[in-house]
Scaffold this active site. Structure first.
Site, PDB file in Angstrom:
ATOM      1  N   ARG A 135     -11.165   0.266   5.072  1.00  0.00           N
ATOM      2  CA  ARG A 135      -9.702   0.211   5.138  1.00  0.00           C
ATOM      3  C   ARG A 135      -9.118   1.452   5.788  1.00  0.00           C
ATOM      4  O   ARG A 135      -9.511   2.577   5.471  1.00  0.00           O
ATOM      5  CB  ARG A 135      -9.160   0.094   3.707  1.00  0.00           C
ATOM      6  CG  ARG A 135      -7.686  -0.235   3.660  1.00  0.00           C
ATOM      7  CD  ARG A 135      -7.213  -0.331   2.239  1.00  0.00           C
ATOM      8  NE  ARG A 135      -6.556   0.909   1.855  1.00  0.00           N
ATOM      9  CZ  ARG A 135      -5.695   1.017   0.843  1.00  0.00           C
ATOM     10  NH1 ARG A 135      -5.404  -0.036   0.115  1.00  0.00           N
ATOM     11  NH2 ARG A 135      -5.139   2.167   0.557  1.00  0.00           N
ATOM     12  N   ASP A 172       0.805  -1.226   0.000  1.00  0.00           N
ATOM     13  CA  ASP A 172       0.000   0.000   0.000  1.00  0.00           C
ATOM     14  C   ASP A 172       0.839   1.277   0.000  1.00  0.00           C
ATOM     15  O   ASP A 172       1.790   1.416   0.785  1.00  0.00           O
ATOM     16  CB  ASP A 172      -0.967  -0.004   1.190  1.00  0.00           C
ATOM     17  CG  ASP A 172      -2.125  -0.972   0.949  1.00  0.00           C
ATOM     18  OD1 ASP A 172      -2.495  -1.198  -0.225  1.00  0.00           O
ATOM     19  OD2 ASP A 172      -2.644  -1.533   1.942  1.00  0.00           O
TER      20      ASP A 172
HETATM   21  C1  SIN Z   1      -6.261  -3.566  -0.729  1.00  0.00           C
HETATM   22  O1  SIN Z   1      -5.579  -3.815  -1.704  1.00  0.00           O
HETATM   23  O2  SIN Z   1      -5.917  -2.719   0.088  1.00  0.00           O
HETATM   24  C2  SIN Z   1      -7.581  -4.286  -0.491  1.00  0.00           C
HETATM   25  C3  SIN Z   1      -7.479  -5.750  -0.515  1.00  0.00           C
HETATM   26  C4  SIN Z   1      -8.836  -6.390  -0.529  1.00  0.00           C
HETATM   27  O3  SIN Z   1      -9.858  -5.686  -0.603  1.00  0.00           O
HETATM   28  O4  SIN Z   1      -8.899  -7.616  -0.464  1.00  0.00           O
END
Ligand code: SIN
Length: 290
Positions: free
Chosen positions: A281, A111
């Protein structure tokens, strides 16, 4: 009320590659000693699935802040209006509009590696888990580094990767996109390139890990593409090894955390309407990779 020093926290490995599940904690109400154990377990196992959690956006933000400073996503469209620390990932469509990013993470990546201080930790609360599809995979980049041939290890020593959010500049992009004019979109929103060592050392564990990804690493500093792209191809081919991967089938109530300094991850997709997947997230700012 006296502090509870003992806890019921159980840490149970999920695969030979990486990952552990955590049972017996309430992430919204952890005493410091438990939180420290959890963070140590995260550094050791790289990814944790804390079972049976239901953090609302405010509690998720407060939990994330225990790890450090919040890192805000560059996309303002899908940050929660009254809690911008939380980014909505969702396949839901309401009145013809996506309520969250529908396809986040659909290529292997770490990320925010496209900024100078990439994410240290990501915290993903499952909100709606579909019956079919919507799994996530993580790959162990410490293992990936350790199993490189001596020749590749020597070739990448001291090299710096170029990271960009701009898919239009990524030679590995398939050009499949949900954006109407993807070149215009990526050129407009992408921050300046970031430069990171191809091998980084974890500040807490001292482990070395590969720090490149097919999604964000578009080249190598001071190396011509005729040499850099085949070298990146060799690294990506090496990473493409199921022995390094943990595949996660989400359960309702999973709160998943990962340490981006030691892993790449991939959202596997495959959710078919009318089923829906929704995740919240939050990301925690990391250090300048070294
Ligand atoms: C992400 O890539 O941060 C999300 C991963 C996911 O939604 O499984």
């Amino acid at each position: 009320m006296s502090e509870v020093v003992t806890s019921e926290m159980v840490v149970r490995p999920l695969s030979d590659a990486m990952g552990a599940e955590i049972i017996g904690v309430d992430a919204a109400n952890m005493i410091d000693a438990d939180f420290e154990r959890l963070r140590d377990a995260l550094h050791e196992h790289i990814m944790l699935a804390v079972r049976d959690q239901a953090l609302d956006p405010a509690s998720q933000t407060a939990f994330a802040k225990r790890f450090g400073e919040i890192q805000y996503h560059i996309n303002s469209e899908y940050k929660m209006k009254d809690q911008p620390e939380v980014l909505i990932l969702s396949t839901e469509v309401v009145d013809g509009k996506n309520v969250g990013i529908p396809d986040a993470g659909s290529d292997w990546h770490s990320d925010h590696s496209y900024v100078d201080r990439p994410t240290a930790y990501t915290i993903l609360q499952s909100v709606v888990v579909p019956e079919h599809g919507g799994d996530t995979e993580w790959t162990n980049m410490v293992m990936a580094y350790e199993t490189l041939s001596d020749d590749l290890k020597a070739r990448i020593e001291g090299l710096i990767g170029i990271h960009s959010f701009n898919r239009a500049r990524n030679p590995r992009w398939s050009r499949v996109s949900r954006h109407k004019d993807p070149d215009e979109y990526y050129n407009r929103v992408s921050p300046p390139d970031a430069f990171h060592p191809i091998v980084r050392t974890h500040p807490a564990t001292g482990r070395k890990a590969l720090f490149v990804s097919p999604r964000f690493t578009i080249g190598i500093k001071e190396m011509d593409d005729t040499e850099a792209q085949p070298l990146l191809d060799a690294l990506f081919a090496h990473i493409d090894n199921r022995d390094f991967v943990y595949h996660h089938k989400w359960r309702p109530g999973d709160l998943v955390l990962w340490d981006n300094r030691q892993t790449l991850h991939l959202a596997c997709g495959g959710v078919k309407p009318p089923e829906v997947r929704r995740m919240h997230r939050t990301t925690v700012l990391g250090e300048i990779p070294a």
